[in-house]
Enzyme design. Structure first.
Site, short mmCIF file in Angstrom:
data_model
loop_
_atom_site.label_atom_id
_atom_site.label_comp_id
_atom_site.label_asym_id
_atom_site.label_seq_id
_atom_site.Cartn_x
_atom_site.Cartn_y
_atom_site.Cartn_z
N ASP A 93 0.75 -1.20 -0.13
CA ASP A 93 0.09 -0.03 0.10
C ASP A 93 0.77 1.26 0.07
O ASP A 93 1.81 1.49 0.62
CB ASP A 93 -0.78 0.02 1.39
CG ASP A 93 -1.88 1.24 1.45
OD1 ASP A 93 -1.66 2.30 0.66
OD2 ASP A 93 -2.84 0.95 2.15
N HIS A 179 -5.12 2.96 -24.63
CA HIS A 179 -5.12 1.80 -25.17
C HIS A 179 -5.58 1.73 -26.71
O HIS A 179 -5.43 0.82 -27.73
CB HIS A 179 -6.04 0.73 -24.48
CG HIS A 179 -7.35 0.83 -24.52
ND1 HIS A 179 -8.19 1.62 -23.51
CD2 HIS A 179 -8.32 0.29 -25.63
CE1 HIS A 179 -9.34 1.58 -24.01
NE2 HIS A 179 -9.53 0.58 -25.05
N GLU A 217 -21.00 3.43 -28.39
CA GLU A 217 -20.91 1.94 -27.33
C GLU A 217 -22.48 1.75 -27.29
O GLU A 217 -23.35 2.63 -27.10
CB GLU A 217 -20.33 2.37 -26.34
CG GLU A 217 -18.88 2.77 -26.04
CD GLU A 217 -18.40 2.95 -24.69
OE1 GLU A 217 -17.71 2.15 -24.27
OE2 GLU A 217 -18.68 4.16 -24.18
N ASP A 236 -14.18 11.27 -20.11
CA ASP A 236 -13.76 9.84 -20.27
C ASP A 236 -13.36 9.39 -21.68
O ASP A 236 -12.54 8.47 -21.79
CB ASP A 236 -14.72 8.91 -20.07
CG ASP A 236 -14.77 7.36 -19.91
OD1 ASP A 236 -13.81 7.16 -18.95
OD2 ASP A 236 -15.41 6.56 -20.42
N HIS A 241 -9.59 9.35 -26.22
CA HIS A 241 -9.68 8.51 -27.47
C HIS A 241 -10.11 9.41 -28.70
O HIS A 241 -9.21 9.27 -29.67
CB HIS A 241 -10.55 7.29 -27.46
CG HIS A 241 -10.48 6.27 -26.18
ND1 HIS A 241 -9.26 6.11 -25.86
CD2 HIS A 241 -11.40 5.79 -25.33
CE1 HIS A 241 -9.38 5.42 -24.85
NE2 HIS A 241 -10.68 5.04 -24.58
#
Length: 489
Positions: A93, A179, A217, A236, A241
Site C-alpha cells: 500500500d 489503449h 457504444e 472519459d 480516445h
C-alpha cells in the site's frame, strides 16, 4: 542530448494487479504474448496491490482471469503454466511505508536488468507510488513507468499528477497509455496515410469536405457509475480516445516512424485545434444523457436509473471542431461519442468534395467519394466511388455508388488479431514510446476539453435526454445538417 536507448526490461511490476483492468485485459494479454513466444525468456512479473495474497493465491487468480477472458480454443495449459512460473506477488500500500519497504526488497531480489512499472491504479496514486519508488532508490536509470489515462480530471489535476511523476521519472521514461493506440486499426490508419502515394495528396482541405470521428457504444455504465458520474463522456472519451484519433487523422507526415517525430506532429495538430469558448459552446456542441429504451431488442434502463440518483453528467457528446492550419482550414471535424447507442462502432469517415462539374445527364446523381476507416467491431477500409450502372442506357449513363471494401480480417485471415495491450506491453518493455502519449499532448487535450466544459457551465447547458437505442439528441443531427452535412449511420 538524445536519450540513451533503453534496454529491454527483465522485470515487470504491475501495481493494481488484482483490479478489474488487470483481470480483464492485462493478465490475458500477457498470456497471449507468452503463448505466441513473444515474452523475453528472462522476464519476471511481480503483481502488487493491497489485497493480502501470496504467490500461490495470485497465480490461481491469474489462471482464473486467463480462463475467463481467453477463448477456449486459444487456451494452452503449457503456455499458462510457463506464464505462471514467471509470476509472483507482494502485497503493498503506497501509504504504508513498511509494506512498501517489503515490496522494495522483493523488487531488488528479482531485479536483473531494467524494470517496467505499470501503474494500473487510480491516477491519484501515481504521485505517491512514484515518490515511494524514488525513496526506495528504485526509480533511477534503467527503470520506466506506464500510466493509465485519463491523467487527472482537468488541466490542473493533470499538471499536478504529471509534476508528481516528473519528480521521480524523466519524461522519456514515462509511458502514458491510451489503449486505442495499440489497436491494429489505429496503426493501420498511419500505414494507410503514409504508406500509399494515392491518399496523402488528397488529404487536405482542397479535396476533403468534412471529417467525422465516431466512437459509439451500446453498453451503459456497466457498474462504473460512481466513476463515470464524476467523469462523463467528455472526460472519459473525448479527452482520451477521440482527440488521439483526431491527431492521427490530421497530423502532418512525421519525418520517421519513431517516438519524437510522431508525437511532435500530434501535438502540432492539437495546438492548432480551435478553442470552443463560452459563446461557441451553445451551437458547436451537444451533450446528452440516455433514458430508458431498447438496444439490440432488449429493454434497458436510463442512466439515472442505473446510477440510482439524479445527475447532470453527459453520456453523449457531439462537437463541431476546426483545425486552424493550412492543411485543414475550413474543414469541420465532427466528433461524436455516446453510450447506449444503436450499434458499437469506432470509425473515421472522410467525405470528399463533389466533382466540380458533371458531364452527365442532369438527372444523374453523383454522390461525393468517401473513405471510411472502421476500427471496431471489425477492422475494414471502405472507399466509395461512382460507377456506371450496368445496362443499355439510351438516355445517358446511369451512375451508382459502389464500395471498394477491404475486410482486414478476411484479407489477413492467417494472421491472428492481437489485443491492444499485447502491442503496448511489448513496446513498453522494449522502451519504444511511439504509441504512448507525451505529457504535452495530455495537457493540451485537457486545456481544450476544459474550455468546452467551462462553456457548458457558463451557459448552464444540461444534457438533453435521448432514448437508449437512438443516435443521441435531435440537436446532434442539427449540428451537422445546418451546415449541409449528415452523420454517417
Amino acid at each position: 542530448m538524445p536519450a540513451t536507448p533503453a534496454s529491454p526490461a527483465t522485470l515487470l511490476v504491475i501495481f493494481g494487479a488484482s483490479g478489474d483492468l488487470a483481470q480483464r485485459m492485462l493478465l490475458p494479454s500477457l498470456y497471449g504474448l507468452q503463448q505466441a513466444g513473444l515474452l523475453p525468456d528472462g522476464l519476471r512479473i511481480l503483481g502488487t496491490a493491497r489485497s493480502e495474497l501470496d504467490d500461490a493465491a495470485f497465480r490461481a487468480n491469474v489462471a482464473d482471469a486467463v480462463r475467463a477472458q481467453v477463448p477456449a480454443a486459444d487456451l494452452d495449459d503449457g503456455s499458462l503454466d510457463t506464464l505462471l512460473a514467471r509470476i509472483g506477488y507482494q502485497p503493498a500500500d503506497s501509504s504504508d511505508g513498511a509494506s512498501m519497504e517489503r515490496l522494495g526488497a522483493r523488487i531488488r531480489e528479482l531485479r536483473d536488468g531494467d524494470i517496467l512499472y505499470h501503474l494500473s491504479t487510480a491516477p491519484r496514486f501515481y504521485g505517491p507510488i512514484c515518490d515511494a519508488l524514488g525513496a526506495l532508490d528504485l526509480a533511477g536509470p534503467g527503470t520506466r513507468v506506464m500510466l493509465e489515462k485519463p491523467i487527472g480530471h482537468d488541466l490542473a489535476s493533470a499538471i499536478a499528477i504529471n509534476d508528481g511523476v516528473a519528480c521521480v521519472f524523466d519524461e522519456d521514461r514515462v509511458f502514458r497509455v491510451d489503449h486505442y493506440l495499440g489497436k491494429e486499426g489505429v496503426q493501420n490508419l498511419i500505414a494507410l496515410r503514409f504508406g500509399n502515394a494515392m491518399f496523402e495528396p488528397l488529404w487536405n482541405s482542397r479535396h476533403i469536405q468534412h471529417v467525422q470521428i465516431t466512437v459509439a457504444e451500446t453498453v451503459g455504465v456497466e457498474g462504473r457509475g460512481d466513476y463515470y458520474d464524476t467523469s462523463g463522456a467528455m472526460r472519459d472519451m473525448v479527452q482520451n480516445h477521440l482527440l488521439q484519433l483526431l491527431c492521427l487523422t490530421a497530423m502532418e507526415p512525421p519525418s520517421r516512424f519513431e517516438p519524437t517525430a510522431v508525437r511532435n506532429e500530434k501535438i502540432k495538430a492539437l495546438r492548432s485545434l480551435r478553442r470552443i469558448g463560452r459563446a461557441e459552446a451553445l451551437h458547436e456542441t451537444v451533450s446528452g444523457q440516455y433514458t430508458s429504451g431498447a438496444v439490440g431488442g432488449r429493454v434497458v434502463p436510463g442512466y439515472v436509473e442505473e446510477l440510482g440518483r439524479t445527475s447532470r453528467t453527459e453520456t453523449f457528446v457531439a462537437l463541431r471542431a476546426h483545425i486552424d492550419n493550412w492543411r485543414w482550414s475550413g474543414v469541420p471535424f465532427y466528433l461524436r461519442t455516446g453510450k447506449r447507442l444503436p450499434s458499437r462502432a469506432t470509425e473515421i469517415h472522410l467525405q470528399f468534395r463533389a466533382v466540380p462539374h458533371s458531364i452527365f445527364d442532369p438527372g444523374a446523381r453523383i454522390a461525393p467519394n468517401a473513405l471510411t476507416i472502421r476500427l471496431q467491431p471489425e477492422e475494414r477500409i471502405e472507399l466509395r466511388l461512382m460507377s456506371k450502372t450496368p445496362g443499355l442506357d439510351r438516355t445517358g449513363l446511369q451512375l451508382s455508388q459502389v464500395a471498394l471494401d477491404l475486410d482486414m480480417h478476411e484479407e489477413f485471415a492467417a494472421a491472428s488479431r492481437r489485443p491492444a495491450y499485447e502491442r503496448l506491453y511489448l513496446d513498453a518493455l522494449e522502451g519504444n514510446g511511439t504509441l504512448f502519449v507525451r505529457r504535452d499532448e495530455t495537457e493540451a487535450a485537457w486545456e481544450w476539453v476544459d474550455a468546452v466544459i467551462d462553456g457548458w457551465r457558463a451557459n448552464d447547458i444540461a444534457p438533453k435526454p435521448y432514448p437508449a437505442g437512438t443516435w443521441g439528441p435531435a440537436s446532434a443531427v442539427a449540428i451537422t445538417e445546418r451546415h449541409g452535412h449528415t452523420w454517417r449511420e
